[in-house]
Design a protein around this motif. Structure first.
Motif, mmCIF file in Angstrom:
data_model
loop_
_atom_site.group_PDB
_atom_site.id
_atom_site.type_symbol
_atom_site.label_atom_id
_atom_site.label_comp_id
_atom_site.label_asym_id
_atom_site.label_seq_id
_atom_site.Cartn_x
_atom_site.Cartn_y
_atom_site.Cartn_z
ATOM 1 N N ALA A 184 0.824 -1.214 0.000
ATOM 2 C CA ALA A 184 0.000 0.000 0.000
ATOM 3 C C ALA A 184 0.855 1.260 0.000
ATOM 4 C CB ALA A 184 -0.927 -0.008 1.215
ATOM 5 N N GLY A 185 2.167 1.074 -0.143
ATOM 6 C CA GLY A 185 3.061 2.224 -0.172
ATOM 7 C C GLY A 185 3.328 2.815 1.193
ATOM 8 N N LYS A 186 3.124 2.017 2.242
ATOM 9 C CA LYS A 186 3.324 2.497 3.615
ATOM 10 C C LYS A 186 4.465 1.725 4.274
ATOM 11 C CE LYS A 186 -1.621 3.478 4.150
ATOM 12 N NZ LYS A 186 -2.853 3.170 4.923
ATOM 13 N N LYS A 187 4.928 2.260 5.368
ATOM 14 C CA LYS A 187 5.993 1.626 6.134
ATOM 15 C C LYS A 187 5.408 1.056 7.418
ATOM 16 C CE LYS A 187 10.718 2.661 7.647
ATOM 17 N NZ LYS A 187 11.726 3.756 7.757
ATOM 18 N N ALA A 188 5.635 -0.214 7.662
ATOM 19 C CA ALA A 188 5.117 -0.840 8.878
ATOM 20 C C ALA A 188 5.772 -0.210 10.103
ATOM 21 C CB ALA A 188 5.384 -2.341 8.856
ATOM 22 N N PRO A 189 5.035 -0.033 11.191
ATOM 23 C CA PRO A 189 5.616 0.559 12.401
ATOM 24 C C PRO A 189 6.785 -0.267 12.934
ATOM 25 C CG PRO A 189 3.227 0.488 12.548
ATOM 26 C CD PRO A 189 3.606 -0.330 11.343
ATOM 27 N N GLU A 190 7.752 0.407 13.511
ATOM 28 C CA GLU A 190 8.910 -0.289 14.080
ATOM 29 C C GLU A 190 8.490 -1.236 15.201
ATOM 30 O OE1 GLU A 190 13.439 0.777 15.625
ATOM 31 O OE2 GLU A 190 11.897 2.328 15.639
ATOM 32 N N ALA A 191 7.409 -0.878 15.901
ATOM 33 C CA ALA A 191 6.924 -1.712 17.001
ATOM 34 C C ALA A 191 6.556 -3.114 16.529
ATOM 35 C CB ALA A 191 5.712 -1.055 17.665
ATOM 36 N N TRP A 192 6.129 -3.259 15.275
ATOM 37 C CA TRP A 192 5.772 -4.583 14.766
ATOM 38 C C TRP A 192 7.009 -5.479 14.720
ATOM 39 C CZ3 TRP A 192 1.903 -4.001 10.076
ATOM 40 C CH2 TRP A 192 0.791 -3.261 10.512
ATOM 41 N N TYR A 193 8.111 -4.921 14.242
ATOM 42 C CA TYR A 193 9.347 -5.702 14.195
ATOM 43 C C TYR A 193 9.803 -6.059 15.607
ATOM 44 C CZ TYR A 193 9.667 -4.051 9.330
ATOM 45 O OH TYR A 193 9.426 -3.781 8.017
ATOM 46 N N LYS A 194 9.746 -5.088 16.495
ATOM 47 C CA LYS A 194 10.184 -5.328 17.877
ATOM 48 C C LYS A 194 9.333 -6.410 18.541
ATOM 49 C CE LYS A 194 12.109 -0.733 18.806
ATOM 50 N NZ LYS A 194 12.009 0.492 19.640
ATOM 51 N N PHE A 195 8.035 -6.404 18.233
ATOM 52 C CA PHE A 195 7.127 -7.400 18.806
ATOM 53 C C PHE A 195 7.523 -8.803 18.347
ATOM 54 C CE2 PHE A 195 2.868 -9.567 18.729
ATOM 55 C CZ PHE A 195 2.693 -9.604 20.104
ATOM 56 N N ALA A 196 7.796 -8.946 17.057
ATOM 57 C CA ALA A 196 8.204 -10.249 16.525
ATOM 58 C C ALA A 196 9.525 -10.695 17.143
ATOM 59 C CB ALA A 196 8.333 -10.178 14.999
ATOM 60 N N VAL A 197 10.480 -9.787 17.235
ATOM 61 C CA VAL A 197 11.785 -10.124 17.812
ATOM 62 C C VAL A 197 11.631 -10.586 19.257
ATOM 63 C CG1 VAL A 197 13.992 -9.149 18.567
ATOM 64 C CG2 VAL A 197 13.111 -8.616 16.288
ATOM 65 N N SER A 198 10.828 -9.855 20.024
ATOM 66 C CA SER A 198 10.618 -10.206 21.426
ATOM 67 C C SER A 198 10.021 -11.602 21.575
ATOM 68 C CB SER A 198 9.699 -9.171 22.084
ATOM 69 O OG SER A 198 9.346 -9.560 23.390
#
Length: 416
Positions: A184-198
């Motif tokens: 959709a031409g958007k950037k996923a929030p950084e929190a999403w990556y952090k959630f997966a990493v955690s």
């Protein structure tokens, strides 16, 4: 009373909006519901309830709706009071009753396709808000199967999967959510990556956690993000019993230096100390000089001053590396070439370092993962990105493979 399309019904329920008794022109479709039949008595009661619905007096709204419910006889009348009941319970913030009303709306079978998928999504949201993730998950699955149009579905499904200990499924759904954002031409929030990493670290899946850290850094490549992510990785690795040796930690610190992620005095001194202990006085000296220039190491720091003095003395004693390189070329195995490559890398003669590391791999008898990591570093520092990535991609195992992936993520960063 006029007919109301399925799309209008779904919109009214999802948005918690008062339901119009006729659909807007744009909503009139071939799949419209049959004409609604209501009694005069119900029409009067329901009209009064609609008027109360528009006001701020919830008690008056509830009384009017109860009166309409009391005279509802056929399926149409009961269904429309049910839709209004959902709106009332939403306004009252009674999530249990709101969910029960939505269950009955779904069970009525009057909404189909993606609109029904949207209703299942809302039902999942209600349950998730109550921490009932195991009950929410089937609704998210139904929403997905019915092609719900809700953009948050992959993310909310991922959360439910994580919370029900399906880490692999959660990661896959979160990946889907991120890709949908990108499409959709958007950037996923950084929190999403952090959630997966955690969640991945909590599950003990260090390899995939490192991959997600790399993705996070590629999407959010600030100096502070690099520093925190690399420190978190090293901390979590130690917590999971994968302690780094001095060579591995040195290559992580080199990445922190390259990404300008070295922080305070302790980072610089730790780096310089490891480099000195690994026989790399050139590198130890240069790191202390950088720390001083950046204002991170104070001129009065006795430990730094002693380390710098020692590194300077050893650097002078080393002399030229050319004779050692000549000896390495005729050696029986690659160990001498690897050692000379380390010296060239520490002194930032990256071209010579790459030459020696390639010789070491050719002769064999060396730790190929370590040598390929450092070959990649030497090439990366020369700006030879494609060749560097090839070397890093040859590295496997933990934590060496993770270190290599971080370097690849650094290489993949957009140019500043």
């Amino acid at each position: 009373m006029n007919s109301v399309s399925k799309a209008a019904i779904a919109a009214a329920v999802l948005l918690g909006m008062p339901l119009a008794m006729s659909a807007p022109a744009a909503a009139q479709k071939k799949d419209e519901a049959p004409a609604i039949k209501v009694s005069a008595e119900f029409r009067k009661a329901f009209t009064a309830a609609q008027a109360a619905q528009k006001g701020a007096d919830i008690a008056a709204f509830e009384a009017a709706l109860s009166a309409a419910e009391a005279v509802a006889q056929n399926d149409d009348e009961k269904y429309y009071t049910l839709l209004m009941r959902y709106d009332l319970e939403t306004k009252k913030r009674n999530e249990v009753a709101r969910g029960a009303a939505l269950d009955r709306i779904i069970a009525a079978g009057r909404v189909t396709g993606p609109d029904l998928g949207d209703l299942h999504f809302v039902r999942g949201q209600i349950l998730a808000a109550q921490k009932k993730y195991a009950e929410a998950l089937p609704h998210y699955e139904q929403a997905r199967a019915l092609a719900s149009t809700q953009p948050d579905l992959p993310l909310q499904r991922a959360i439910a999967l994580f919370e029900t200990n399906n880490v692999q499924g959660g990661v896959a759904s979160l990946d889907e959510a991120i890709k949908a954002q990108e499409a959709a031409g958007k950037k996923a929030p950084e929190a999403w990556y952090k959630f997966a990493v955690s969640k991945l670290y909590q599950s003990g899946n260090k390899a995939v956690a490192a991959e997600w850290l790399s993705r996070q850094l590629a999407a959010y490549p600030s100096n502070e993000a690099w520093r925190s992510s690399l420190l978190i990785y090293m901390e979590q690795a130690r917590a999971k019993g994968v302690a780094m040796d001095a060579d591995q930690e040195l290559d992580m610190l080199r990445l922190m230096r390259a990404s300008k992620a070295l922080g305070g005095e302790s980072d610089y001194l730790n780096y310089a100390d490891i480099a000195q202990r690994r026989g790399l006085p050139w590198e130890a000296k240069a790191v202390i000089e950088e720390g001083r220039a950046a204002g991170k190491i104070q001129a009065s720091n006795a430990a730094a001053n002693e380390l710098y003095r020692s590194a300077t003395t050893r650097e002078k004693a080393e002399g030229s590396l050319a004779p050692e390189a000549t000896k390495a070329a005729s050696a029986a195995n690659g160990t001498p070439a690897k050692n000379v490559g380390d010296a060239y890398l520490g002194s930032r003669d990256f071209a010579k370092a790459a030459e020696m590391y390639r010789l070491a791999l050719q002769k064999g008898g060396v730790d190929a993962n370590l040598v390929n990591t450092r070959l990649g570093i030497a090439l990366a520092m020369q700006g030879q990105k494609a060749e560097a990535k090839t070397a890093f991609q040859a590295v496997s195992g933990a934590p060496r493979g993770d270190i290599a992936r971080f370097w690849i993520a650094w290489l993949d960063q957009p140019a500043a």
